[in-house]
Structure formats: structure tokens, C-alpha cells
Design a protein around this motif. Structure first.
Motif, PDB file in Angstrom:
ATOM      1  N   GLY A 194     -21.607  -1.687   5.873  1.00 54.23           N
ATOM      2  CA  GLY A 194     -21.438  -1.049   7.112  1.00 54.23           C
ATOM      3  C   GLY A 194     -22.866  -1.063   8.007  1.00 54.23           C
ATOM      4  O   GLY A 194     -22.795  -0.709   9.029  1.00 54.23           O
ATOM      5  N   GLU A 211     -14.699   3.612  19.464  1.00 53.76           N
ATOM      6  CA  GLU A 211     -15.591   3.995  18.476  1.00 53.76           C
ATOM      7  C   GLU A 211     -16.902   4.150  18.971  1.00 53.76           C
ATOM      8  O   GLU A 211     -17.313   4.102  20.085  1.00 53.76           O
ATOM      9  CB  GLU A 211     -15.558   2.264  17.532  1.00 53.76           C
ATOM     10  CG  GLU A 211     -16.173   1.066  18.599  1.00 53.76           C
ATOM     11  CD  GLU A 211     -16.308  -0.099  17.752  1.00 53.76           C
ATOM     12  OE1 GLU A 211     -15.503  -0.352  16.822  1.00 53.76           O
ATOM     13  OE2 GLU A 211     -17.014  -1.062  18.653  1.00 53.76           O
ATOM     14  N   TYR A 217     -21.720   3.888  17.709  1.00 56.44           N
ATOM     15  CA  TYR A 217     -22.580   3.268  16.694  1.00 56.44           C
ATOM     16  C   TYR A 217     -23.131   4.636  16.525  1.00 56.44           C
ATOM     17  O   TYR A 217     -23.463   5.213  17.362  1.00 56.44           O
ATOM     18  CB  TYR A 217     -23.295   2.048  17.264  1.00 56.44           C
ATOM     19  CG  TYR A 217     -22.798   0.975  17.693  1.00 56.44           C
ATOM     20  CD1 TYR A 217     -21.425   0.533  16.981  1.00 56.44           C
ATOM     21  CD2 TYR A 217     -23.156  -0.058  18.646  1.00 56.44           C
ATOM     22  CE1 TYR A 217     -20.926  -0.676  17.244  1.00 56.44           C
ATOM     23  CE2 TYR A 217     -22.567  -0.922  18.971  1.00 56.44           C
ATOM     24  CZ  TYR A 217     -21.029  -1.600  18.275  1.00 56.44           C
ATOM     25  OH  TYR A 217     -20.566  -2.498  18.579  1.00 56.44           O
ATOM     26  N   PRO A 251     -17.010   9.366   5.548  1.00 57.13           N
ATOM     27  CA  PRO A 251     -16.264  10.343   6.349  1.00 57.13           C
ATOM     28  C   PRO A 251     -15.574  11.226   5.502  1.00 57.13           C
ATOM     29  O   PRO A 251     -15.626  11.463   4.381  1.00 57.13           O
ATOM     30  CB  PRO A 251     -15.123   9.508   6.741  1.00 57.13           C
ATOM     31  CG  PRO A 251     -15.173   8.321   5.799  1.00 57.13           C
ATOM     32  CD  PRO A 251     -16.627   8.231   5.314  1.00 57.13           C
ATOM     33  N   TYR A 295     -11.227   7.424   2.391  1.00 53.89           N
ATOM     34  CA  TYR A 295     -11.906   6.229   3.273  1.00 53.89           C
ATOM     35  C   TYR A 295     -13.016   5.865   2.380  1.00 53.89           C
ATOM     36  O   TYR A 295     -13.739   6.883   1.741  1.00 53.89           O
ATOM     37  CB  TYR A 295     -12.345   6.872   4.575  1.00 53.89           C
ATOM     38  CG  TYR A 295     -11.098   7.098   5.619  1.00 53.89           C
ATOM     39  CD1 TYR A 295     -10.466   5.932   6.004  1.00 53.89           C
ATOM     40  CD2 TYR A 295     -10.758   8.299   5.861  1.00 53.89           C
ATOM     41  CE1 TYR A 295      -9.388   6.316   6.837  1.00 53.89           C
ATOM     42  CE2 TYR A 295      -9.768   8.654   6.970  1.00 53.89           C
ATOM     43  CZ  TYR A 295      -9.068   7.495   7.213  1.00 53.89           C
ATOM     44  OH  TYR A 295      -7.902   7.763   8.058  1.00 53.89           O
ATOM     45  N   ALA A 329     -18.874   4.768   5.330  1.00 54.54           N
ATOM     46  CA  ALA A 329     -18.851   4.319   6.680  1.00 54.54           C
ATOM     47  C   ALA A 329     -20.231   3.472   6.752  1.00 54.54           C
ATOM     48  O   ALA A 329     -20.563   2.474   7.415  1.00 54.54           O
ATOM     49  CB  ALA A 329     -19.157   5.329   7.777  1.00 54.54           C
ATOM     50  N   LYS A 353     -21.421   1.790  12.337  1.00 50.35           N
ATOM     51  CA  LYS A 353     -20.214   1.733  13.129  1.00 50.35           C
ATOM     52  C   LYS A 353     -19.290   2.738  12.686  1.00 50.35           C
ATOM     53  O   LYS A 353     -18.939   2.656  11.435  1.00 50.35           O
ATOM     54  CB  LYS A 353     -19.897   0.508  13.744  1.00 50.35           C
ATOM     55  CG  LYS A 353     -18.500   0.500  14.511  1.00 50.35           C
ATOM     56  CD  LYS A 353     -18.121  -0.881  14.833  1.00 50.35           C
ATOM     57  CE  LYS A 353     -17.485  -1.632  14.026  1.00 50.35           C
ATOM     58  NZ  LYS A 353     -16.828  -2.917  14.654  1.00 50.35           N
ATOM     59  N   SER A 354     -18.515   3.646  13.646  1.00 45.20           N
ATOM     60  CA  SER A 354     -17.243   4.307  13.105  1.00 45.20           C
ATOM     61  C   SER A 354     -16.360   4.377  14.283  1.00 45.20           C
ATOM     62  O   SER A 354     -16.698   4.542  15.382  1.00 45.20           O
ATOM     63  CB  SER A 354     -17.712   5.507  12.579  1.00 45.20           C
ATOM     64  OG  SER A 354     -16.855   6.514  11.915  1.00 45.20           O
ATOM     65  N   ARG A 363     -14.021  10.627  14.077  1.00 40.33           N
ATOM     66  CA  ARG A 363     -14.363  10.886  12.609  1.00 40.33           C
ATOM     67  C   ARG A 363     -15.547  11.835  12.333  1.00 40.33           C
ATOM     68  O   ARG A 363     -16.390  11.625  12.979  1.00 40.33           O
ATOM     69  CB  ARG A 363     -14.541   9.472  12.115  1.00 40.33           C
ATOM     70  CG  ARG A 363     -14.450   9.501  10.435  1.00 40.33           C
ATOM     71  CD  ARG A 363     -14.220   8.329   9.751  1.00 40.33           C
ATOM     72  NE  ARG A 363     -12.759   7.727   9.841  1.00 40.33           N
ATOM     73  CZ  ARG A 363     -12.186   6.657   9.827  1.00 40.33           C
ATOM     74  NH1 ARG A 363     -13.073   5.644   9.216  1.00 40.33           N
ATOM     75  NH2 ARG A 363     -11.027   6.376   9.834  1.00 40.33           N
ATOM     76  N   LEU A 413     -18.524  12.296  10.035  1.00 38.06           N
ATOM     77  CA  LEU A 413     -19.487  11.621   9.045  1.00 38.06           C
ATOM     78  C   LEU A 413     -20.467  12.565   8.388  1.00 38.06           C
ATOM     79  O   LEU A 413     -21.027  13.688   9.275  1.00 38.06           O
ATOM     80  CB  LEU A 413     -19.881  10.499   9.613  1.00 38.06           C
ATOM     81  CG  LEU A 413     -19.036   9.226  10.084  1.00 38.06           C
ATOM     82  CD1 LEU A 413     -19.888   8.165  10.769  1.00 38.06           C
ATOM     83  CD2 LEU A 413     -18.129   8.872   9.112  1.00 38.06           C
ATOM     84  N   VAL A 435     -17.935  11.674  15.548  1.00 42.54           N
ATOM     85  CA  VAL A 435     -18.440  10.451  16.234  1.00 42.54           C
ATOM     86  C   VAL A 435     -17.657  10.532  17.545  1.00 42.54           C
ATOM     87  O   VAL A 435     -16.462  10.882  17.748  1.00 42.54           O
ATOM     88  CB  VAL A 435     -17.817   9.183  15.486  1.00 42.54           C
ATOM     89  CG1 VAL A 435     -18.077   7.984  16.186  1.00 42.54           C
ATOM     90  CG2 VAL A 435     -18.417   9.039  14.029  1.00 42.54           C
TER      91      VAL A 435
END
Length: 120
Positions: free
Chosen positions: A13, A26, A28, A44, A58, A61, A74-75, A79, A81, A114
Motif C-alpha cells: 500500500g 479517496e 492519501y 481499516p 479488509y 491499507a 491511499k484509502s 474509511r 483507519l 479518511v
């Protein structure tokens, strides 16, 4: 179980310097990780009653060590995290041998949601 599988990976990732700006769906994320012999796992999950619970569906990430002091991942937007593990390895080139440190019981870790289309 996920960490055992990831233990054999040098990185997962991590983004490089040629990546295009994030799309609207999305973002970063940039996390400082000194020194170079530390790897972090960012997974996540969800927050229930103020406690982060890692997702069983999942994969990570991000798993990897810093380049120039930072990891960049990146996600998808929305989400949640968290840093779920820090692995201390012998040197920056080591992959398998090392010690894991994870938050337990009431210990806190870095958790974030995110946003859309940002670098955070």
C-alpha cells in the motif's frame, strides 16, 4: 492472522512519488515514521463505543517502512483507519526478523477517518 501473512511482505500500500493527485472518492495519508527500522501496519475498521475494532474483511491499507521519514498510503474516502502495529526490525532492509508492538486493552492508537479528495 493478517500480521502473520504481512510479515513476509516488504511493503503493502505504499505510494511512490509519481502518483497522481487523489480522486474525489479517496485520499492519501502521510504519517511520519522515524527511524528507518520501524514498519507500521494501518488497517481499516470501525469505532464502537469509542474503541477501534479492526475489520476482518479488509486487508491492510498500508504496511511498510518510511522513505525520507514518512509513509504515504491511499484509502477510499469515509474509511476509518488506525495504526494497529509497529514492527521493529534489525535494519531498514530487514523483512522477517523483528518485534511487534500493538496497542492492547485500554491503550490508545492513532485513528482517523479518511476524507474525500485530500492529502492528510
Amino acid at each position: 492472522m493478517s500480521l502473520a501473512v504481512l510479515g513476509g511482505c516488504a511493503s503493502r500500500g505504499l505510494l511512490d512519488t509519481t502518483v497522481a493527485p487523489p480522486a474525489d472518492d479517496e485520499s492519501y495519508f502521510v504519517i511520519g515514521v522515524p527511524p528507518t527500522n520501524h514498519r507500521i501496519s494501518v488497517f481499516p475498521g470501525e469505532i464502537e463505543n469509542g474503541v477501534f475494532h479492526q475489520s476482518r474483511l479488509y486487508s491492510a491499507a498500508l504496511y511498510g517502512g518510511a522513505k525520507d521519514g514518512f509513509v504515504v498510503g491511499k484509502s477510499p474516502a469515509g474509511r476509518v483507519l488506525a495504526i494497529t502495529n509497529v514492527r521493529l526490525v534489525e535494519d531498514e532492509n530487514a523483512v522477517l526478523r523483528g518485534r511487534n508492538f500493538a496497542p492492547c486493552q485500554s491503550a490508545q492508537t492513532f485513528v482517523f477517518t479518511v476524507p474525500k479528495g485530500k492529502v492528510i
